[in-house]
Write an enzyme that holds these catalytic residues in place. Sequence first.
Site, PDB file in Angstrom:
ATOM      1  N   GLY A  50      27.657  24.944  -0.878  1.00 58.63           N
ATOM      2  CA  GLY A  50      28.174  23.587  -1.026  1.00 58.63           C
ATOM      3  C   GLY A  50      27.274  22.536  -0.403  1.00 58.63           C
ATOM      4  N   CYS A  51      26.148  22.970   0.143  1.00 59.13           N
ATOM      5  CA  CYS A  51      25.192  22.013   0.698  1.00 59.13           C
ATOM      6  C   CYS A  51      24.051  21.814  -0.287  1.00 59.13           C
ATOM      7  CB  CYS A  51      24.600  22.539   2.010  1.00 59.13           C
ATOM      8  SG  CYS A  51      25.681  22.321   3.402  1.00 59.13           S
ATOM      9  N   GLN A  52      23.613  20.574  -0.407  1.00 59.23           N
ATOM     10  CA  GLN A  52      22.496  20.243  -1.281  1.00 59.23           C
ATOM     11  C   GLN A  52      21.211  20.864  -0.717  1.00 59.23           C
ATOM     12  OE1 GLN A  52      22.114  16.037  -1.651  1.00 59.23           O
ATOM     13  NE2 GLN A  52      20.350  16.124  -2.988  1.00 59.23           N
ATOM     14  N   SER A  53      21.019  20.741   0.593  1.00 57.90           N
ATOM     15  CA  SER A  53      19.856  21.339   1.239  1.00 57.90           C
ATOM     16  C   SER A  53      20.236  22.751   1.664  1.00 57.90           C
ATOM     17  CB  SER A  53      19.456  20.571   2.495  1.00 57.90           C
ATOM     18  OG  SER A  53      19.946  19.279   2.492  1.00 57.90           O
TER      19      SER A  53
END
Length: 140
Positions: A50-53
Amino acid sequence: MTIEEIQEEIVDEFSLFDDWMQRYEYMIELGKSLPLIEEKYKTDDNIIKGCQSKVWVHAELEDDKLVFTADSDAIITKGIIAILIRSFSNQKPQDIINAETDFIDEIGLKEHLSPTRANGLVSMIKQLKLYAVAYQTQLN
């Protein structure tokens, strides 16, 4: 220090800055002091979904307290996880489970993140609490 005391300290620190550019710079500095995860734990199992990075988090139980290490490939994200780890690391799992995260709103962090980073922040909190639940279950 309790989680609440640490969070109050973070709110106080952020209130010293006049604008968000200074706060971002401070977050980047916090990210540099993050207890870094060992390379062997930089696996897909430890990536926060769920994290972009990319954000890796590892937890270990030491003397009935959870100790977190982490890393990220993005400097702002590294600062965000550093803030969360500062409030939750070296705390008892049950205290982490019960902890509020209102301090995030108090420093205005969520509203100054892009929607994808804000989602990532929620995912990070959720993952740290899931680690606490898993370790609390072992302690019971």
